[in-house]
Design an enzyme around this catalytic site. Structure first.
Site, PDB file in Angstrom:
ATOM      1  N   SER A 199       0.835  -1.201   0.000  1.00  0.00           N
ATOM      2  CA  SER A 199       0.000   0.000   0.000  1.00  0.00           C
ATOM      3  C   SER A 199       0.865   1.244   0.000  1.00  0.00           C
ATOM      4  O   SER A 199       2.057   1.227   0.325  1.00  0.00           O
ATOM      5  CB  SER A 199      -0.921   0.004   1.214  1.00  0.00           C
ATOM      6  OG  SER A 199      -0.174   0.187   2.398  1.00  0.00           O
ATOM      7  N   HIS A 200       0.253   2.353  -0.351  1.00  0.00           N
ATOM      8  CA  HIS A 200       0.984   3.619  -0.428  1.00  0.00           C
ATOM      9  C   HIS A 200       1.653   3.949   0.894  1.00  0.00           C
ATOM     10  O   HIS A 200       2.825   4.361   0.936  1.00  0.00           O
ATOM     11  CB  HIS A 200       0.024   4.739  -0.832  1.00  0.00           C
ATOM     12  CG  HIS A 200       0.662   6.075  -0.890  1.00  0.00           C
ATOM     13  ND1 HIS A 200       1.392   6.504  -1.979  1.00  0.00           N
ATOM     14  CD2 HIS A 200       0.719   7.084   0.011  1.00  0.00           C
ATOM     15  CE1 HIS A 200       1.851   7.712  -1.748  1.00  0.00           C
ATOM     16  NE2 HIS A 200       1.455   8.103  -0.554  1.00  0.00           N
ATOM     17  N   MET A 201       0.934   3.801   2.001  1.00  0.00           N
ATOM     18  CA  MET A 201       1.497   4.169   3.291  1.00  0.00           C
ATOM     19  C   MET A 201       2.621   3.220   3.715  1.00  0.00           C
ATOM     20  O   MET A 201       3.565   3.637   4.393  1.00  0.00           O
ATOM     21  CB  MET A 201       0.398   4.203   4.357  1.00  0.00           C
ATOM     22  CG  MET A 201      -0.458   5.448   4.282  1.00  0.00           C
ATOM     23  SD  MET A 201       0.465   6.915   4.759  1.00  0.00           S
ATOM     24  CE  MET A 201      -0.354   8.164   3.783  1.00  0.00           C
TER      25      MET A 201
END
Length: 785
Positions: free
Chosen positions: A734-736
């Site tokens: 995921s992006h985070m």
């Protein structure tokens, strides 16, 4: 000193002690432990008399618990649950006197009518917990049971232990998830009858012989259902119909069954949330999960699923159809029988291991070639999932597909060029809303934004799988892998550095389109409310980026030999370069297509303004309705106003529905246990810090930032120098997760809704990513707002 309660009188909520006293004389499906209580005034006037009263009871020789029973605590106006002190493990007169004084000292109002409740402490419990008579957030008709095993009876309320949560509907015979909970439904029903339908919750313990002990009952304050039970039942029936229809065999999605999940594949839980508004849901479907997702995979050499939607809409709850997902990850040349057997195996594996729903490609499906692919395919042959020939064919096709992705002339390069072309497109905004512009923005975003992004995300996943397999075979350490993956120079990773160096106007020109909740029209963009996100009076804290990975000559030689053995292009530097470049390309493309998503939302908000509708109003409208308007102002205004009201009513239904993160069969719509979350830990770092509820407005500086679902719009938190990160939803790619890895920040990504909610109540947490631990911490710092 306890007043006599007439069992024939109607039940009414009083203080904690008064309520228990009433129930002790009438309840049949549980027991209330013996008790005495007295007021602060009585204690002050005659402490020896109060002690004598308790010590005269035969049960006073056992271990006691001394509890607050304040006025206004557990009342119909306010619960104040946990506000005052309770003292456990009290033995002897002197300890009792000290415990009473401590409880009185915890009252923050000097009221002489506050009460102190003394009872024997329940020993050797096998389970304990809290039950709500309805879903506390919405008032929906689910009984909610939070319980934990063990002898300590305050584990659920204290947050120290792993808690399970069981939802079941009040009608019918629920499937009881553990034999120790057998007596709870009858108790809930009895209390419902006594309280005449007033919403309530109670704390309980269960003995070895399965007797339920009632510790306290309190009303749920300000909880009322927003829809009728009839409407709720009708929505459940519709959800059941949709699930049954989705399971029917189709010519494209292979197999006779499916599993629905909120986090597999395109992960709607992370990107739009588990209960998105209709506009956000329709945008996500229109831009990605209806057609784009399958078109992209087909272009990369996978099975043709074009025409099959990936996302299943259960009355507003978004789920991924994993049968469609697994089918789309089969190489196109694989024969039909082998493909069918493979997908059926994947679905069965997920059904057996639903906790893997956010890791289906790492833990279940073979979707690209890496250095463990041959062994995994051999295991499929050994267990009869594939024939030996089909197993070899699968390996061959995955190898060719992966080589094609990495090729300079393959689809990855084409998509990267497309992303760069999108970056050059200007977004000149006319003075007034334009329906034609809105329609064109959606078209461009889909064709030139999310379509190439889908491919670049596939390439980045392939690269990550290769890196993980290099760790598995011992050529890279986990630290090497983190530094390699974290060395990608992405546009968003530059934001933290540029915050303190660029003029404000230039900074917002580059990043101002971002917003927490990429698809949520109600969320302001950075450039619309910069003070909400950034503290312009301070410099951004220096980024603690991990040292770049530089492979040794020994590692390069070993990787080259491995590539030769696996019949892959024999250039280790090119391979490592592809890893870094593809991850950067994915984030670059995400930044570019999100400009267009953001502009679509701006245009929709401007449309609402001209019709006298707010952004909140427009969040209830489907994007297809808006792009299908006729351009006739009066008619369009009436159409949209009607859609707002329908969407609002429909969303009330959505808010009332509770369902598990993974749906195996429709019966789970009426009774299910929330899944135990297995977090994705990022980096090898550790941090102990206060918690910050970012969505609730807490300042995340030097804190463990807590975000339910963190999409790229939450990148502003990294300019505040967070100490750690926890999200309820999200995966290792995921992006985070990528951002935390880049900056060396310890993070637990995708811990699950229940664990997130429990940890959010803590003042401080320890996040030890190397040890894969999140736990409450003793830290003398207050939560900041």
């Amino acid at each position: 000193m306890c007043a006599f309660v007439d069992a024939a009188r109607p039940f009414h909520f009083g203080t904690k002690a008064e309520t228990l006293q009433q129930l002790s004389r009438s309840i049949r499906s549980a027991v209330v432990l013996p008790m005495e209580y007295f007021t602060v005034r009585q204690w002050r006037e005659d402490p020896d008399g109060c002690l004598n009263l308790v010590c005269s009871q035969t049960w006073s020789a056992s271990t006691l618990v001394v509890r607050s029973s304040g006025q206004g605590e557990d009342s119909t106006e306010s619960s104040n649950a946990g506000r005052y002190l309770s003292e456990r493990d009290v033995r002897g007169r002197d300890a009792l006197a000290g415990a009473v004084r401590d409880v009185i000292a915890s009252f923050d109002e000097d009221r002489s009518d506050h009460q102190i409740l003394v009872q024997p402490q329940l020993e050797n419990a096998v389970a304990s917990g809290v039950v709500s008579s309805c879903e506390p957030g919405s008032g929906a008709p689910y009984r909610v049971v939070e319980w934990t095993a063990g002898a300590e009876t305050d584990e659920v309320t204290s947050g120290r232990s792993e808690v399970r949560t069981w939802y079941y509907l009040e009608a019918g015979r629920p499937r009881i998830p553990s034999p120790v909970l057998t007596g709870l439904p009858a108790l809930v029903d009895e209390l419902t009858e006594l309280t005449e339908g007033v919403p309530f919750e109670f704390e309980f313990g269960i003995t070895r012989n399965r007797i339920v002990v009632l510790f306290q009952v309190r009303p749920l304050v300000n909880v009322r259902p927003r829809i009728s039970r009839f409407a709720h039942d009708r929505a459940l029936a519709e959800c059941e119909r949709i699930i049954n229809d989705t399971t029917k065999e189709t010519p494209f999605a292979l197999g006779e069954r499916t599993v629905l999940g909120v986090m597999p594949d395109w992960n709607p839980a992370e990107m739009i949330g588990i209960r998105p508004r209709p506009l956000a849901l329709s945008l996500y479907r229109g831009l990605i999960t209806d057609r784009v997702w399958a078109r992209s995979r087909y272009r990369y050499g996978y099975r043709d699923l074009r025409g099959v939607p990936l996302l299943v809409d259960l009355c507003g709850l978004p789920y991924i159809d994993t049968r469609a997902s697994f089918s789309s990850l089969v190489p196109a040349p694989l024969n039909e029988n082998a493909a069918r057997g493979l997908v059926a195996h994947y679905v069965a594996e997920l059904a057996e291991n639903p906790h893997l729903h956010d890791k289906i490609e790492f833990a279940i499906a073979l979707s690209s070639y890496h250095f463990a692919t041959e062994q995994q395919a051999e295991r499929l042959a050994a267990t009869g999932v594939l024939s030996a020939e089909d197993s070899r064919c699968l390996v061959k096709e995955l190898r060719e597909l992966t080589i094609g992705i990495m090729s300079s002339s393959g689809p990855y390069r084409r998509d990267l060029r497309e992303a760069r072309l999108l970056a050059s497109r200007s977004l000149d905004r006319p003075d007034t809303f334009s329906l034609a512009r809105l329609t064109e923005l959606v078209r461009i975003c889909r064709l030139h934004g999310t379509l190439p992004f889908s491919g670049l995300a596939r390439a980045a996943f392939t690269a990550t799988s290769i890196v993980r397999s290099l760790v598995d075979v011992g050529l890279l350490t986990p630290d090497d892998a983190d530094r390699l993956l974290g060395s990608a120079q992405t546009p968003i990773s530059a934001m933290q550095d540029e915050f303190g160096t660029l003029p404000r106007s230039e900074f917002l020109a580059r990043y101002g389109h971002l917003r927490p909740g990429t698809y949520d029209i109600r969320s302001p963009r950075y450039d619309e409310s910069p003070e909400q996100y950034f503290d312009w009076s301070m410099q951004a804290p220096p980024a603690h980026k991990p040292a770049p990975f530089r492979p040794s000559a020994r590692q390069l030689g070993a990787i080259e030999r491995l590539l030769r053995t696996h019949l892959l292009p024999e250039d280790p530097r090119a391979l490592l370069g592809f890893v870094v470049e593809s991850i950067a390309a994915r984030e670059y493309s995400k930044l570019q297509f999100s400009r267009f998503v953001s502009e679509i939302l701006v245009e929709i908000r401007r449309a609402g303004n001209q019709w006298g509708l707010t952004a909140d109003d427009m969040s209830y409208v489907d994007i297809d309705l808006l792009t299908g308007l006729k351009g006739e102002r009066g008619a369009d205004e009436a159409t949209v106003a009607g859609a707002v009201e329908r969407g609002r009513r429909g969303y009330e239904i959505t808010e009332s529905l509770c369902a598990p993160a993974v749906v195996l069969d429709p019966a789970q719509l009426t009774s299910f246990v929330s899944m135990r979350g297995e977090a994705n830990f990022v980096t090898r770092s550790r941090s102990v810090a206060r918690t910050a509820d970012v969505a609730g407005g807490d300042d995340p500086e030097a804190a463990i930032a807590m975000i339910m679902a963190a999409d790229p719009g939450y990148d502003w938190i990294f300019t505040r120098g967070i100490a750690g990160l926890i999200t309820a939803y999200g995966g290792v790619n995921s992006h985070m997760a990528i951002r935390a890895r880049e900056l060396g920040i310890p993070a637990a990504i995708g811990v699950g809704h229940e664990a997130f909610r429990r940890w959010l109540r803590e003042d401080a947490l320890e996040v030890d990513a190397a040890s894969r631990i999140v736990r409450p911490a003793a830290l003398s710092v207050p939560r900041q707002g």
